[in-house]
Write a protein that holds these residues in place. Structure first.
Motif, short mmCIF file in Angstrom:
data_model
loop_
_atom_site.label_atom_id
_atom_site.label_comp_id
_atom_site.label_asym_id
_atom_site.label_seq_id
_atom_site.Cartn_x
_atom_site.Cartn_y
_atom_site.Cartn_z
N ILE A 14 2.52 9.80 1.08
CA ILE A 14 1.23 10.06 1.01
C ILE A 14 0.47 10.91 1.75
N VAL A 15 0.89 10.49 3.18
CA VAL A 15 0.14 11.18 4.28
C VAL A 15 0.58 12.25 4.64
N GLY A 16 1.97 12.51 4.25
CA GLY A 16 2.55 13.93 4.64
C GLY A 16 3.20 13.85 6.12
N GLY A 17 3.59 12.71 6.20
CA GLY A 17 4.39 12.29 7.45
C GLY A 17 5.76 12.25 7.59
N GLN A 18 6.16 12.37 8.82
CA GLN A 18 7.89 11.99 9.04
C GLN A 18 7.88 10.77 9.68
N THR A 19 9.15 10.11 9.09
CA THR A 19 9.51 8.80 9.47
C THR A 19 10.18 9.03 10.89
N HIS A 20 10.13 8.00 11.72
CA HIS A 20 10.87 8.00 13.06
C HIS A 20 11.09 6.47 13.34
N LEU B 211 -4.62 7.86 2.98
CA LEU B 211 -3.96 6.68 2.46
C LEU B 211 -4.86 5.88 1.73
N ALA B 212 -6.20 5.86 2.47
CA ALA B 212 -7.29 5.11 1.56
C ALA B 212 -7.51 5.73 0.38
N ARG B 213 -7.59 7.04 -0.08
CA ARG B 213 -7.69 7.46 -1.11
C ARG B 213 -6.62 7.20 -2.04
N ALA B 214 -5.41 7.19 -1.78
CA ALA B 214 -4.36 6.79 -2.56
C ALA B 214 -4.33 5.34 -3.03
N VAL B 215 -4.72 4.51 -2.12
CA VAL B 215 -4.75 2.89 -2.49
C VAL B 215 -6.00 2.60 -3.24
N VAL B 216 -7.15 3.43 -3.28
CA VAL B 216 -8.36 3.35 -3.94
C VAL B 216 -7.88 3.79 -5.49
N GLU B 217 -7.43 5.01 -5.66
CA GLU B 217 -7.04 5.41 -7.01
C GLU B 217 -5.76 4.61 -7.78
N ARG B 218 -5.35 3.55 -6.96
CA ARG B 218 -4.22 2.53 -7.69
C ARG B 218 -4.83 1.47 -7.84
N ASP C 8 14.79 0.99 7.89
CA ASP C 8 14.64 0.75 6.32
C ASP C 8 13.43 1.30 5.80
N PRO C 9 13.45 2.53 5.11
CA PRO C 9 12.24 3.10 4.85
C PRO C 9 11.44 2.41 3.55
N SER C 10 12.50 1.60 2.91
CA SER C 10 11.87 0.66 1.80
C SER C 10 11.24 -0.43 2.38
N ALA C 11 10.98 -0.77 3.61
CA ALA C 11 10.37 -1.84 4.04
C ALA C 11 8.92 -1.79 3.57
N LEU C 12 8.46 -2.90 3.25
CA LEU C 12 7.19 -2.87 2.70
C LEU C 12 6.02 -3.12 3.78
N VAL C 13 4.93 -2.61 3.54
CA VAL C 13 3.44 -3.05 4.34
C VAL C 13 2.83 -3.82 3.22
N ILE D 244 -2.58 -3.40 -0.84
CA ILE D 244 -1.67 -3.22 -1.98
C ILE D 244 -0.26 -3.27 -1.20
N ALA D 245 0.78 -3.66 -1.64
CA ALA D 245 2.06 -3.21 -1.05
C ALA D 245 2.70 -1.97 -1.18
N LEU D 246 2.96 -1.08 -0.30
CA LEU D 246 3.58 -0.06 -0.20
C LEU D 246 4.97 -0.02 0.68
N SER D 247 5.76 0.76 0.33
CA SER D 247 6.91 0.96 1.31
C SER D 247 6.32 2.00 2.28
N LEU D 248 7.32 2.14 3.37
CA LEU D 248 7.03 3.11 4.67
C LEU D 248 7.38 4.56 3.88
N ALA D 249 8.24 4.47 3.03
CA ALA D 249 8.73 5.70 2.46
C ALA D 249 7.45 6.32 1.46
N GLU D 250 6.94 5.52 0.95
CA GLU D 250 5.74 5.73 -0.01
C GLU D 250 4.62 6.14 0.80
N ILE D 251 4.42 5.56 2.16
CA ILE D 251 3.17 5.74 2.66
C ILE D 251 3.33 7.11 3.51
#
Length: 481
Positions: free
Chosen positions: A12-18, A92-99, A22-27, A2-9
């Motif tokens: 979810i995973v407790g990570g830092q973007t580097h 990430l898998a847990r969050a996607v399954v819940e949605r 554009d953090p709003s870019a979608l996977v 399911i489509a998620l932005s890099l910021a959302e991911i």
């Protein structure tokens, strides 16, 4: 996915973007851990393995179209950096399954997991979009990657769960919590790692312990014919449904018999009626697998006739599991070389014997080309000896034991059981087996090839088919890099 932005991911995973402009870019594409499988819009997961470090392929993955990399360190390309990549992937898998809102079906057992998962998936796919575990990717990496292939259209998610010890299935179910949990059997696979069948039962029962209560539609599907499995009913809050040949089973088989080609047929009984089934798979052991699939499908609303038709049309989805191919010269090759344990080895030998019956009158012979069964610990000698003895009791024509000491035990068991002299032989490796078979096979013969995956015995089946004009392109399960 399911489509998620890099910021959302990242959240979810407790990570830092580097290096992400554009953090709003979608996977929107697949989440993969093999850089060769990257597709535009996907997410590349960089694992540092023993031989290969996925971080070294991050730049190539981005150039191939990955939106970003899930990584353990900054890489100079768009990345979400986390302390532990495996933990992050699971989150990430847990969050996607819940949605998703899909029904999640999970299964485990000592033998038959992959075949049963393939049957469940094929039956459910006749009713609604279904995602299932490819091959045997049933561990802490393969399971979340499979879950992440689901989309908004997915209605059923069928996941195989393996275990190498107590606590493993509990962890997997925490990533992808099932509503329906299936336990097939408790055998001796990996008994050397577990330390005994009781420990195996303890581990497999973690499946039903994870299920929601009956008031939340949780369902435990248990094998009524295996006492260690049926006893798991006391370990779950879910409603229990039994499958098996027992008259007490909710979903059961009667009038089981094999066709002339070794395919099982039976009358399927469910709480809502009966119907005839003839499987395309080979060997009576698949009846139990089919009953487990039928029990799941019945609980999800399929009619008995729909279930019977789907089971009768289902084939083998995963490679090297009782793949039956007849060569133009009349030799039949049964490639069951993906893996082996005592239960699956006995089932395969019985299937070989049944297939050979129809050919015996015309001079056809049955060849069992067997190798080691790994991870049996102190039981290894006895179990290999027993398999060799079974080959004699089933009146198989030839036993070719391939490999080291385990193969010697196989051959010794056969020799001691029936004074098999020339009927059994011990060869050093796959090439020696290939050379022997090329010299001695004749039209009408049936050759079974089976061993634990580490032996690579699929080379024998591949060689026998390639020389007859059949191709076997490889595993279909790529290595991570």
């Amino acid at each position: 996915m399911i489509a998620l932005s890099l910021a959302e991911i990242a959240t979810i995973v407790g990570g830092q973007t580097h290096d992400i402009p554009d953090p709003s870019a979608l996977v929107t594409g697949s989440v993969v851990h093999d850089s060769r499988a990257v597709e535009p819009g996907g997410l590349f997961v960089a694992f540092a393995g023993e031989r290969v470090d996925g971080h070294d392929f991050a730049r190539g993955a981005v150039e191939a179209g990955a939106v970003a990399v899930l990584a353990a360190r900054p890489l100079g390309v768009p990345a979400i950096v986390v302390p532990d990549v495996q933990v992050a992937l699971g989150a990430l898998a847990r969050a996607v399954v819940e949605r998703l809102g899909a029904t999640l079906v999970a299964l485990t057992g000592s033998a038959g997991k992959t075949s049963t998962k393939d049957l469940i998936a094929q039956v459910l796919a006749t009713k609604a979009p279904t995602v299932w575990t490819p091959g045997s990717l049933n561990n802490e990496i393969g399971l979340p990657l499979t879950a992440l292939t689901a989309t908004e259209k997915t209605r059923y998610l069928v996941l195989e769960m393996g275990a190498r010890g107590v606590g493993h299935i509990r962890y997997l179910t925490s990533l992808t919590p099932p509503r329906i949990g299936v336990v097939l059997n408790v055998g001796t696979a990996h008994i050397g790692e577990f330390g005994g069948r009781e420990q195996i039962a303890l581990a497999k029962g973690e499946m039903v312990e994870s299920l929601p209560g009956a008031d939340e539609s949780g369902i435990a599907v248990l094998n009524a014919d295996d006492p260690l499995v049926s006893a798991m009913a006391s370990r779950t809050k879910a409603r229990v449904v039994y499958f098996g040949e027992s008259g007490e089973a909710d979903v059961r088989a009667e009038n089981i018999h094999l066709t002339a080609t070794g395919q099982p047929a039976f009358r399927l009984h469910t709480p809502s009626g009966c119907s005839a089934v003839t499987l395309r798979l080979y060997g009576e052991h698949h009846v139990s697998n089919a009953l487990a699939a039928a029990a799941v499908a019945h609980e999800l609303g399929l009619s008995v006739d729909e279930i019977a038709q789907a089971l009768s049309e289902a084939g083998t989805l995963s490679r090297w599991r009782m793949e039956v191919t007849e060569r133009p010269d009349g030799v039949t090759v049964v490639n069951d070389a993906y893996n082996a344990n005592p239960e699956s080895m006995r089932a395969a030998l019985r299937a070989l014997a049944a297939m050979g019956e129809a050919r015996r009158a015309e001079g056809g012979r049955t060849w069992a080309v067997l190798g080691l069964m790994a991870e049996l610990g102190d039981e290894a000698l006895a179990e290999h000896d027993a398999v060799g003895r079974l080959a004699v009791r089933l009146n198989l024509s030839k036993l070719v034991a391939v490999g080291g000491r385990e193969a010697a035990w196989l051959r010794a068991g056969a020799y001691n059981e029936g004074s098999w002299g020339e009927e059994s032989v011990h060869v050093s490796d796959a090439q020696a087996a290939i050379d022997l078979l090329r010299r001695e096979l004749r039209p009408g013969d049936v050759v079974l090839v089976k061993a634990s995956r580490s032996l690579g015995l699929e080379q024998v089946a591949t060689a026998l088919l390639e020389e007859a004009g059949h191709s076997d392109s490889g595993e279909g399960e790529v290595a991570a890099r």
